[in-house]
Structure formats: structure tokens, C-alpha cells
Motif scaffolding. Structure first.
Motif, PDB file in Angstrom:
ATOM      1  N   PRO A 115       0.826  -1.213   0.000  1.00 18.05           N
ATOM      2  CA  PRO A 115       0.000   0.000   0.000  1.00 18.05           C
ATOM      3  C   PRO A 115       0.863   1.268   0.000  1.00 18.05           C
ATOM      4  CG  PRO A 115      -0.128  -1.120   2.108  1.00 18.05           C
ATOM      5  CD  PRO A 115       0.678  -1.994   1.217  1.00 18.05           C
ATOM      6  N   ARG A 116       0.253   2.386  -0.458  1.00 16.53           N
ATOM      7  CA  ARG A 116       0.981   3.637  -0.651  1.00 16.53           C
ATOM      8  C   ARG A 116       1.502   4.193   0.676  1.00 16.53           C
ATOM      9  NH1 ARG A 116      -0.052   9.136  -1.178  1.00 16.53           N
ATOM     10  NH2 ARG A 116       1.244  10.130  -2.740  1.00 16.53           N
ATOM     11  N   HIS A 117       0.665   4.108   1.736  1.00 17.24           N
ATOM     12  CA  HIS A 117       1.102   4.689   3.022  1.00 17.24           C
ATOM     13  C   HIS A 117       2.319   3.942   3.578  1.00 17.24           C
ATOM     14  CE1 HIS A 117      -0.566   1.433   5.521  1.00 17.24           C
ATOM     15  NE2 HIS A 117      -1.542   1.385   4.636  1.00 17.24           N
ATOM     16  N   GLU A 118       2.396   2.660   3.260  1.00 17.58           N
ATOM     17  CA  GLU A 118       3.563   1.868   3.703  1.00 17.58           C
ATOM     18  C   GLU A 118       4.834   2.354   2.988  1.00 17.58           C
ATOM     19  OE1 GLU A 118       5.390  -1.098   5.926  1.00 17.58           O
ATOM     20  OE2 GLU A 118       3.281  -0.498   6.023  1.00 17.58           O
ATOM     21  N   LEU A 119       4.683   2.635   1.689  1.00 13.87           N
ATOM     22  CA  LEU A 119       5.826   3.135   0.911  1.00 13.87           C
ATOM     23  C   LEU A 119       6.281   4.498   1.433  1.00 13.87           C
ATOM     24  CD1 LEU A 119       4.705   2.205  -2.703  1.00 13.87           C
ATOM     25  CD2 LEU A 119       6.655   1.281  -1.485  1.00 13.87           C
ATOM     26  N   LEU A 120       5.294   5.380   1.720  1.00 15.53           N
ATOM     27  CA  LEU A 120       5.637   6.719   2.225  1.00 15.53           C
ATOM     28  C   LEU A 120       6.368   6.632   3.563  1.00 15.53           C
ATOM     29  CD1 LEU A 120       2.377   8.635   1.272  1.00 15.53           C
ATOM     30  CD2 LEU A 120       4.665   8.963   0.316  1.00 15.53           C
TER      31      LEU A 120
END
Lengths: 267, 184
Positions: free
Chosen positions: A62-67
Motif C-alpha cells: 500500500p501507498r502509506h507503507e511506501l511513504l
């Protein structure tokens, strides 16, 4: 047992085997290069197939994990930059002091990243093959490291790939020094066939003041490995030969069973 | 000599040697890497000709030694010896029985690494040996014995898929033909 004409074929194979076994090392290496090149197309296939699960995991992340991961890497990067400033200052100071004492200045390390593409199919050797060869400037006996410490040394070099003798292989002996405080020097030898994480450190003096947990690094003796590369920690020790020598077991920093990427050290 | 069968076997041996180097699942979980070449040699010696046995020993052995730190040529003689021994007695072996295939596969996987080590020690090499080697040997034997019947099934399927279908039995029999003749 056989028809008369059938004796010829296995006889020829025996002759080939005897010839190969008695070849000088240079000729045997050339044959290794040729036969090794048959496997080259499969290198790419193997690395691509190993990359597929990682690619799938990237898609599913997920995107929040990448951020969050980017944020943590930025923090880590900032800390490393500050440590690099400190290291530069220390290096300059070290150079000035060495110049004052007329000591030979230390050459900086040049590292080249490599990927482990194959492992030894035989159970009685501890070697891997990496995807750098003579085309990349590699030559025999260059040390191979990971960020955790020493992994081994280059044993033979092909055009596109090279063989690395890992620590614990009977042909890879390392002169090692026990640290904290810097002291006794011994020879890091072979381990057991099953456990690649514990190796014997032999020929330490009988009165060596060892403690479990002490760091072990390369001593710089022997001319192959530069001084100060971390190897592992003392796990336990025993005196041998009626107290004449001490043998210690060293728990390696590097997990040799899970090597994926390594660095070749150019002096 | 069936060229298709020989080619399939040699390509399979090439891929098997590569897989033994590239895949380390067995090594991670069991501490030993099984070798498929002796099991392939059992199939070649029982079902194919002496040319294929020899080609497998030479090409498979050289391929294996190239990817390992063995002295070049050290694996050829053990593979060839096992192949010739089985080939010489194959008329006395019930080759279609999975039990016989298992036993021969296990025996071949026991003999080949042992003989290779003897050769290496004789040549002055110092391979990594210890009590753990017995465990590795056991894993190689068990996996070799388990895999051999599967290899037989696989190559049989390949032969059926790529070879000519077996000739069907014709229902006409000349001795049972009813002759219809005006003169009889």
C-alpha cells in the motif's frame, strides 16, 4: 557382458575423464569458461524468476507503507551523511598523523556490487558464483564482503562470472585477530558441513584472554585481506594441547546461507 | 539409438545441474543439496543405450564440475561406473517395477558422491567433511530413491508424447480366414 563394439564407447569416456583430471589448471580453467558459458542464458532466467515474487510484493504494497518507508530511509540517510562528515574529518586527521609519523597512508577501499547467481551443487565445498568477471576487472584473491562483514575471497575468474570461496571452505583460511582489546591472532579454519555460521579460530596462544562476545576481525597478515574487516564474535573457546593453544568458535556476522548481494573489494 | 530420447535426457540433465546450483531450498531446510545425475543415470542405463550412458556421464559430469569447485572431470568416472554396472545387468533387473527403480536410484545416489570424494581425496583436494556429511549423504540417498520412479514416469510420458504411437494389434489373422471358393 558387452558386445565387442560396445567396449569402445565407455573406454573413450574413461580416457576423457583421465585427460581432464590431469589437465594443468590453466587449460582446465579455459574449459570451465567454455562450459560455464552454456549456463549463461539461464543466469538471466533464474534472476528474473527470483525477481517475480519481489515485483508482485511491490505491486501489493500500500501507498502509506511506501511513504513511511521513504520517510524512515530519509532519516537514515541524514544520519549517515552526518557520520560521513565525521568519518571524513577523522580520515584527514588520520592522514595528517600518519604523515607526521612517516607511516604509509591507507588506501581507500573501492567496492563493486555483485549478485550471487549460483551456489556450489556439491555438498563438500562452500562456494558461490557472482555475476562479475574479468570484464569487470576482477582477479583472484580479491576479498568479498557484505555490509555485515567478510564473506570470502575470489577463487577463479571467468569472463562474466567468478567463483567465491566462502568462509569455512577448506581452501579459504583467514588470519583473524580478536578485538576488545586488540590482541591475539589466529587462523580462521573450517566449520562443520551442516552449520555454516560457526567456524573454528585455531592457533591462539594458550593464555589468550578470551571472552564470549569479543569481536573478531581480519588481522591484515597474509596479504589477501586488509586489516579490520569484521568477521564475527567469539562464541566459546577451549584450550588444546595441554594448554599450549586455544581454539575458539566464532559466530559469523554474515549469514552465508542467505547471500544475495555482495561487494568485491579492490585494494 | 533413439536421438530424441537421448536429447531429452541430456537437456534434462543440463537443467538439473543448473537447478542444483540456482535453487537452494533443500540446502536451506535439510542442509544438503540432492544430486539428480545418478538417478538420471539409472534411467539411461536401464532404458537407453551405452552411447547415451556415456554421453550423460561425460556431459553431466563436466557440467556439474564446472559449476562446483570439484576438479574438472572428477564426477565423470563415478557416474560412468554406475551406468556401466547397471547397463551390464539390466536384463536381470525388473526395470518397470517402482521398487527396483527406488533401490537402484538410492544406491546410485549413495555410490556416486562417495566415489567422487574418494577421487578428490586421491587427487589431493581437501573437501569439507565431518559427521554432518553422513546426514547430507542420507538426504541425497533418500531424495534420489524417491525421485527415480518419478523420472521414469516423466521420460515415459515424454516418449509417448514425442515418439511414434505403438502399433495397434490388427484383428485380421490369416489362419482364421474363411476361404470362399467355388471349387471347394
Amino acid at each position: 557382458m558387452f558386445k565387442q563394439k560396445n567396449y569402445f564407447v565407455p573406454g573413450l569416456a574413461v580416457l576423457v575423464a583421465v585427460l581432464l583430471l590431469s589437465l594443468p589448471s590453466g587449460s582446465a580453467m579455459r574449459i570451465r569458461w567454455v562450459v560455464g558459458s552454456w549456463f549463461l542464458p539461464l543466469f538471466g532466467f533464474a534472476s528474473a524468476s527470483q525477481q517475480i515474487p519481489a515485483d508482485l510484493a511491490d505491486i501489493a504494497l500500500p501507498r502509506h507503507e511506501l511513504l513511511r518507508e521513504i520517510h524512515s530511509l530519509r532519516q537514515q540517510n541524514d544520519q549517515l551523511k552526518i557520520r560521513a562528515f565525521q568519518a571524513d574529518a577523522l580520515e584527514q586527521e588520520n592522514g595528517q598523523l600518519r604523515a607526521l609519523l612517516h607511516w604509509q597512508s591507507q588506501a581507500p577501499w573501492h567496492l563493486k556490487a555483485a549478485t550471487v547467481v549460483m551456489r556450489d551443487p556439491a555438498n563438500w565445498w562452500r562456494t558461490v558464483q557472482i555475476d562479475l568477471g574479468s570484464r569487470d576487472g576482477l582477479r583472484e584473491n580479491l576479498p568479498v564482503l557484505t555490509p555485515d562483514g567478510l564473506a570470502g575471497r575470489i577463487s577463479w575468474v571467468g569472463i562474466n562470472s567468478s567463483q567465491v570461496l566462502l568462509l569455512g571452505d577448506p581452501n579459504c583460511r583467514v588470519s583473524a585477530q580478536v578485538m576488545d582489546p586488540p590482541g591475539d591472532v589466529g587462523i580462521l579454519g573450517v566449520g562443520g558441513p551442516l552449520d555454516s555460521s560457526l567456524l573454528d579460530l585455531n592457533y591462539l596462544p594458550g593464555d589468550a584472554g578470551l571472552k564470549p562476545g569479543q569481536n573478531v576481525v581480519t588481522s591484515g597478515l597474509g596479504g589477501v585481506f586488509p586489516r579490520g574487516i569484521p568477521i564475527g564474535k567469539i562464541a566459546d573457546f577451549q584450550t588444546l594441547e595441554y594448554g599450549l593453544t586455544t581454539q575458539a568458535r566464532v559466530k559469523l556476522n554474515v549469514d552465508l546461507g542467505a547471500l544475495d548481494h555482495v561487494f568485491v573489494l579492490f585494494p | 539409438m533413439n536421438l530424441t530420447q537421448t536429447t531429452i535426457l541430456l537437456v534434462f540433465a543440463f537443467l538439473a545441474v543448473f537447478a542444483e546450483s540456482a535453487l537452494s531450498g533443500f540446502r536451506t531446510f535439510l542442509g544438503a543439496q540432492p544430486d539428480l545425475l545418478p538417478a538420471l543415470m539409472v534411467y539411461a542405463a536401464l532404458c537407453l543405450d551405452i552411447w547415451t550412458v556415456t554421453a550423460l556421464a561425460v556431459l553431466g559430469g563436466v557440467g556439474f564440475d564446472t559449476l562446483s569447485a570439484n576438479q574438472l572431470g572428477a564426477s565423470i568416472l563415478p557416474l560412468l561406473l554406475v551406468g556401466i554396472l547397471i547397463f551390464a545387468r539390466r536384463d536381470l533387473i525388473l526395470r518397470s517395477l517402482p521398487f527396483a527403480q527406488c533401490v537402484l536410484g538410492g544406491a546410485a545416489c549413495a555410490i556416486v558422491p562417495a566415489l567422487t570424494l574418494v577421487l578428490l581425496l586421491n587427487e589431493g583436494s581437501q573437501p569439507l567433511l565431518g559427521w554432518g556429511s553422513l546426514w547430507q549423504w542420507l538426504v541425497m540417498i533418500v531424495v534420489g530413491a524417491a525421485v527415480t520412479p518419478g523420472l521414469f514416469m516423466f521420460f515415459e510420458w515424454c516418449n509417448q508424447a514425442l515418439g511414434y504411437p505403438p502399433a495397434k494389434e490388427f484383428s485380421f489373422r490369416p489362419d482364421r480366414e474363411i476361404l470362399r471358393d467355388r471349387n471347394k
